[in-house]
Write a protein that holds these residues in place. Structure first.
Motif, PDB file in Angstrom:
ATOM      1  N   ALA A 358     -58.728  68.723 -37.234  1.00 59.39           N
ATOM      2  CA  ALA A 358     -58.592  68.562 -35.784  1.00 59.39           C
ATOM      3  C   ALA A 358     -57.212  68.032 -35.424  1.00 59.39           C
ATOM      4  N   ARG A 359     -56.766  67.002 -36.103  1.00 56.75           N
ATOM      5  CA  ARG A 359     -55.445  66.448 -35.799  1.00 56.75           C
ATOM      6  C   ARG A 359     -54.350  67.470 -36.053  1.00 56.75           C
ATOM      7  N   GLY A 360     -54.505  68.232 -37.126  1.00 58.20           N
ATOM      8  CA  GLY A 360     -53.507  69.254 -37.449  1.00 58.20           C
ATOM      9  C   GLY A 360     -53.466  70.372 -36.433  1.00 58.20           C
ATOM     10  N   MET A 361     -54.631  70.780 -35.917  1.00 56.68           N
ATOM     11  CA  MET A 361     -54.661  71.837 -34.897  1.00 56.68           C
ATOM     12  C   MET A 361     -53.907  71.410 -33.642  1.00 56.68           C
ATOM     13  N   VAL A 362     -54.130  70.188 -33.236  1.00 57.59           N
ATOM     14  CA  VAL A 362     -53.444  69.696 -32.037  1.00 57.59           C
ATOM     15  C   VAL A 362     -51.948  69.564 -32.289  1.00 57.59           C
ATOM     16  N   ARG A 363     -51.597  69.094 -33.475  1.00 62.68           N
ATOM     17  CA  ARG A 363     -50.179  68.870 -33.794  1.00 62.68           C
ATOM     18  C   ARG A 363     -49.413  70.178 -33.969  1.00 62.68           C
ATOM     19  N   LYS A 364     -50.027  71.186 -34.562  1.00 60.40           N
ATOM     20  CA  LYS A 364     -49.294  72.391 -34.949  1.00 60.40           C
ATOM     21  C   LYS A 364     -49.356  73.517 -33.912  1.00 60.40           C
ATOM     22  N   THR A 365     -50.192  73.362 -32.885  1.00 62.87           N
ATOM     23  CA  THR A 365     -50.248  74.389 -31.841  1.00 62.87           C
ATOM     24  C   THR A 365     -49.429  73.926 -30.639  1.00 62.87           C
ATOM     25  N   SER A 366     -49.161  74.853 -29.734  1.00 64.96           N
ATOM     26  CA  SER A 366     -48.293  74.522 -28.598  1.00 64.96           C
ATOM     27  C   SER A 366     -48.903  74.876 -27.239  1.00 64.96           C
ATOM     28  N   VAL A 367     -50.152  75.350 -27.221  1.00 66.80           N
ATOM     29  CA  VAL A 367     -50.788  75.729 -25.953  1.00 66.80           C
ATOM     30  C   VAL A 367     -51.493  74.510 -25.365  1.00 66.80           C
ATOM     31  N   PRO A 368     -51.869  74.570 -24.083  1.00 69.72           N
ATOM     32  CA  PRO A 368     -52.684  73.494 -23.514  1.00 69.72           C
ATOM     33  C   PRO A 368     -53.935  73.287 -24.353  1.00 69.72           C
ATOM     34  N   VAL A 369     -54.369  72.022 -24.474  1.00 65.75           N
ATOM     35  CA  VAL A 369     -55.490  71.718 -25.349  1.00 65.75           C
ATOM     36  C   VAL A 369     -56.489  70.814 -24.635  1.00 65.75           C
ATOM     37  N   VAL A 370     -57.772  71.121 -24.831  1.00 67.33           N
ATOM     38  CA  VAL A 370     -58.875  70.299 -24.330  1.00 67.33           C
ATOM     39  C   VAL A 370     -59.556  69.711 -25.559  1.00 67.33           C
ATOM     40  N   ILE A 371     -59.636  68.382 -25.610  1.00 64.58           N
ATOM     41  CA  ILE A 371     -60.140  67.701 -26.804  1.00 64.58           C
ATOM     42  C   ILE A 371     -61.415  66.947 -26.454  1.00 64.58           C
ATOM     43  N   ASP A 372     -62.470  67.196 -27.213  1.00 61.89           N
ATOM     44  CA  ASP A 372     -63.776  66.607 -26.904  1.00 61.89           C
ATOM     45  C   ASP A 372     -64.470  66.203 -28.192  1.00 61.89           C
ATOM     46  N   ALA A 373     -65.509  65.392 -28.041  1.00 62.86           N
ATOM     47  CA  ALA A 373     -66.482  65.100 -29.091  1.00 62.86           C
ATOM     48  C   ALA A 373     -65.819  64.629 -30.388  1.00 62.86           C
ATOM     49  N   ASP A 374     -66.162  65.285 -31.512  1.00 63.81           N
ATOM     50  CA  ASP A 374     -65.657  64.822 -32.807  1.00 63.81           C
ATOM     51  C   ASP A 374     -64.142  64.945 -32.932  1.00 63.81           C
ATOM     52  N   ALA A 375     -63.525  65.830 -32.193  1.00 61.21           N
ATOM     53  CA  ALA A 375     -62.067  65.897 -32.213  1.00 61.21           C
ATOM     54  C   ALA A 375     -61.463  64.649 -31.570  1.00 61.21           C
ATOM     55  N   VAL A 396     -52.528  68.140 -22.069  1.00 61.68           N
ATOM     56  CA  VAL A 396     -53.492  67.639 -23.040  1.00 61.68           C
ATOM     57  C   VAL A 396     -54.612  66.979 -22.246  1.00 61.68           C
ATOM     58  N   VAL A 397     -55.809  67.517 -22.374  1.00 61.83           N
ATOM     59  CA  VAL A 397     -56.955  67.039 -21.602  1.00 61.83           C
ATOM     60  C   VAL A 397     -57.977  66.442 -22.562  1.00 61.83           C
ATOM     61  N   LEU A 398     -58.377  65.195 -22.309  1.00 62.15           N
ATOM     62  CA  LEU A 398     -59.393  64.523 -23.118  1.00 62.15           C
ATOM     63  C   LEU A 398     -60.646  64.338 -22.277  1.00 62.15           C
ATOM     64  N   THR A 399     -61.821  64.515 -22.881  1.00 67.67           N
ATOM     65  CA  THR A 399     -63.074  64.407 -22.128  1.00 67.67           C
ATOM     66  C   THR A 399     -64.053  63.443 -22.805  1.00 67.67           C
ATOM     67  N   PRO A 400     -63.700  62.163 -22.928  1.00 69.02           N
ATOM     68  CA  PRO A 400     -64.572  61.228 -23.650  1.00 69.02           C
ATOM     69  C   PRO A 400     -65.714  60.671 -22.808  1.00 69.02           C
ATOM     70  N   HIS A 401     -66.845  60.390 -23.463  1.00 68.13           N
ATOM     71  CA  HIS A 401     -67.841  59.519 -22.860  1.00 68.13           C
ATOM     72  C   HIS A 401     -67.445  58.080 -23.211  1.00 68.13           C
ATOM     73  N   PRO A 402     -68.102  57.067 -22.661  1.00 65.79           N
ATOM     74  CA  PRO A 402     -67.653  55.694 -22.882  1.00 65.79           C
ATOM     75  C   PRO A 402     -67.541  55.292 -24.352  1.00 65.79           C
ATOM     76  N   GLY A 403     -68.443  55.793 -25.206  1.00 63.75           N
ATOM     77  CA  GLY A 403     -68.360  55.458 -26.620  1.00 63.75           C
ATOM     78  C   GLY A 403     -67.100  56.020 -27.255  1.00 63.75           C
ATOM     79  N   GLU A 404     -66.798  57.279 -26.967  1.00 61.60           N
ATOM     80  CA  GLU A 404     -65.579  57.899 -27.508  1.00 61.60           C
ATOM     81  C   GLU A 404     -64.336  57.243 -26.930  1.00 61.60           C
ATOM     82  N   MET A 405     -64.403  56.878 -25.639  1.00 55.99           N
ATOM     83  CA  MET A 405     -63.275  56.183 -25.026  1.00 55.99           C
ATOM     84  C   MET A 405     -63.024  54.843 -25.715  1.00 55.99           C
ATOM     85  N   GLY A 406     -64.110  54.156 -26.021  1.00 58.10           N
ATOM     86  CA  GLY A 406     -63.979  52.886 -26.717  1.00 58.10           C
ATOM     87  C   GLY A 406     -63.311  53.039 -28.067  1.00 58.10           C
ATOM     88  N   ARG A 407     -63.668  54.071 -28.794  1.00 58.22           N
ATOM     89  CA  ARG A 407     -63.042  54.286 -30.109  1.00 58.22           C
ATOM     90  C   ARG A 407     -61.562  54.626 -29.961  1.00 58.22           C
TER      91      ARG A 407
END
Length: 550
Positions: A358-375, A396-407
């Motif tokens: 997951a980290r590598g996909m975000v780092r090595k790509t260049s298009v807009p990215v939506v990151i959720d859940a386990d990513a 770069v769009v992140l969609t966390p619930h409170p638990g993911e936000m906390g982490r």
């Protein structure tokens, strides 16, 4: 649509007067709007009881009573206090009411009167509709005296209540979900702009009780806010313009949805289907080979790519998660060919191999990215990588619930919930990302510090898979509107919650599944937040159902 504090609303009224719009004119427009709302939403209400305070909120009630009486409605006004204590524009409105009707239309109520509570219950119970115009935006709780007595009597009758501006007793600056000491309300009509309570509070007794905003003549320049908060529903207009007649799938973006693992094929399936339903031209799901067949069965329109799978650290057995081997240049180049938006995370797994991928996909790509859940979990303690990705100039769009936000933020869930606005704004601005912090009144925080507040969604959506559906809708909207990402994300969140509202309205809330929201996504797209009578529906669904399809 800006979200104001009580003080900012007062300042907006003052600026309106300075710009040549008298307070009396604003009051007349407000009262007329309330009457118009009542005539439309409660057409069978032949007897209307208007509860008026001695201030400007009561003045709005006097105007509404006059307009309703002029339309042939039987109106009675209960004034909480003496007529001689009504001053200014409210006194003018009261005099105009009596002149247009009769002196007998107004009855004064006084604290301590013999049999007051029993008489009020009987009196209010005879009405078909009650208007609460006792106190409004400028009021600071708690209620005292006569309004407190009236509040108690309202609990003893089943007559619907329309609140003028706010349910009496509710602090306009409150961000609480509920307030026990306020009047009950079935609908709320406010003016010019929503206040904090209108978007953060559940003001009505029913899940879909309406909260509407009416324009009453304040110049746009008069409405100034320092909260840097706005209502996210206005962004839905981005999806209301018809597509060009000479359209093709290439004009609406190609979404790559990356996720899934052995046992979690449903998550990428739902996210992919949501991206298709929300209008993306093409959607490809990239999932571990072991679930390719299962994901591909979700709909024939979906394209599927198999990902190499990571071996377990000690046994070397294949455990069905995506491998970092997929990041090899030739693999990644083939996977990303023609892709306009990357969405990653649903069902991805946190087993070794998947977070690195997951980290590598975000780092090595260049298009807009939506990151959720386990990513999202893959970036816990690694948020500088998100900052670096955003620094490249791509959304770069992140969609966390409170638990993911906390982490992500290194906080507990209670700490996240204690300062949702501050935390969302800090994280978004410091990292340069768009942050969708899910929960009651989901927040969409932008890199420039602006925050949109979403007012759709309901408890029926508290089911597994709802976040996956949202990820797909967000990715699809970004793919279609790459030059208007902020609006696209706000619209996606609003549409997702609105589809859930339609699903809950059609079904019992216990039985709604995440995929049921997709069955109502078309209803959400067709819905218009502004109706033909000039009301903007900040919360609630416009009845009847036929009125939402235009």
């Amino acid at each position: 649509m800006k979200i104001l504090t009580a003080a900012e609303m007062g300042a907006a009224d003052k600026r309106s007067v300075e710009a040549g719009v008298p307070i009396g004119e604003l009051m007349a427009s407000a009262g007329e709007a309330v009457a118009r709302f009542c005539l439309r939403q409660y057409p069978l209400a032949a007897r209307v009881m208007v509860l008026c305070g001695k201030g400007n909120n009561g003045g709005d009630g006097f105007v509404a009573a006059r307009v309703l009486a002029g339309e042939g409605v039987g109106v009675r006004v209960l004034l909480l206090g003496a007529e001689e204590d009504v001053k200014g524009e409210a006194a003018t409105a009261l005099a105009e009411l009596k002149e247009a009707t009769s002196d007998e239309i107004v009855e004064e109520l006084f604290e301590g009167a013999e049999g007051l509570e029993e008489g009020l219950v009987e009196l209010l119970g005879e009405a078909d509709l009650l208007l609460d115009a006792v106190v409004g935006t400028g009021f600071k709780p708690p209620l005292r005296g006569l309004p407190l007595v009236v509040r108690a009597t309202l609990e003893a009758v089943s007559v619907p209540v329309v609140a003028v501006d706010l349910p009496s007793g509710w602090d306009a600056d409150s961000m609480a979900e509920t307030v026990a000491g306020a009047f009950r309300a079935d609908a709320v009509v406010t003016f010019t702009a929503p206040k904090l309570a209108h978007v953060f509070g559940h003001l009505t007794s029913a899940i879909f009780g309406p909260v509407v905003v009416a324009e009453i003549g304040s110049p746009e320049a008069a409405v100034v806010s320092q909260t840097n908060l706005h209502w996210g529903g206005a962004a839905k207009s981005i999806a209301e313009k018809p597509r060009g007649i000479n359209s093709n799938k290439g004009k609406f973006g190609h979404v790559l949805l990356v996720g899934g693992s052995y046992g979690t094929s449903g998550a990428p399936s739902m996210a992919s289907l949501a991206a298709l339903r929300a209008g993306a031209g093409l959607v490809t799901a990239a999932v571990p080979h072991c679930i390719v067949e299962a994901v591909g069965r979700i709909t024939p329109e979906l394209m599927v790519r198999g990902l190499k799978q990571a071996p377990a650290p000690r046994s070397g057995e294949d455990w069905g998660v995506a491998s970092p081997l997929n990041l090899a240049n030739e693999c990644l180049e083939e996977l990303m060919k023609g892709i306009k938006v990357l969405a990653i995370g649903p069902g991805l797994s946190q087993k070794p191999g998947a977070p690195e991928f997951a980290r590598g996909m975000v780092r090595k790509t260049s298009v807009p990215v939506v990151i959720d859940a386990d990513a999202l979990n893959a970036f816990a303690g690694e948020t500088e990588l998100l900052k670096a990705a955003a620094a490249e100039g791509r959304p770069v769009v992140l969609t966390p619930h409170p638990g993911e936000m906390g982490r992500l933020a290194g906080l507990t869930v209670p700490e996240v919930e204690a300062d949702r606005i501050g935390l969302a704004r800090r994280f978004a601005t410091e990292h340069g990302v768009t942050l969708v912090l899910k929960g009651w009144r989901t927040l969409i925080a932008h890199p420039d510090g602006r925050i949109a507040v979403n007012t759709t969604g309901n408890p029926a959506m508290a089911k597994g898979g709802s976040g996956d559906i949202l990820t797909g809708i967000v990715a699809a909207m970004v793919a279609q509107f790459p030059d208007r990402v902020a609006e696209a994300v706000e619209a996606a969140v609003y549409l997702h919650g609105l589809a859930g509202d339609f699903a809950a309205q059609a079904m019992d809330e216990h039985t709604v599944l995440a995929t049921d929201t997709l069955a109502h996504l078309s209803d959400a797209f067709r819905y218009r937040v502004a109706d033909e009578d000039g009301f903007v529906w900040v919360a609630g669904l416009r009845p009847p159902v036929k009125s939402v399809v235009e």
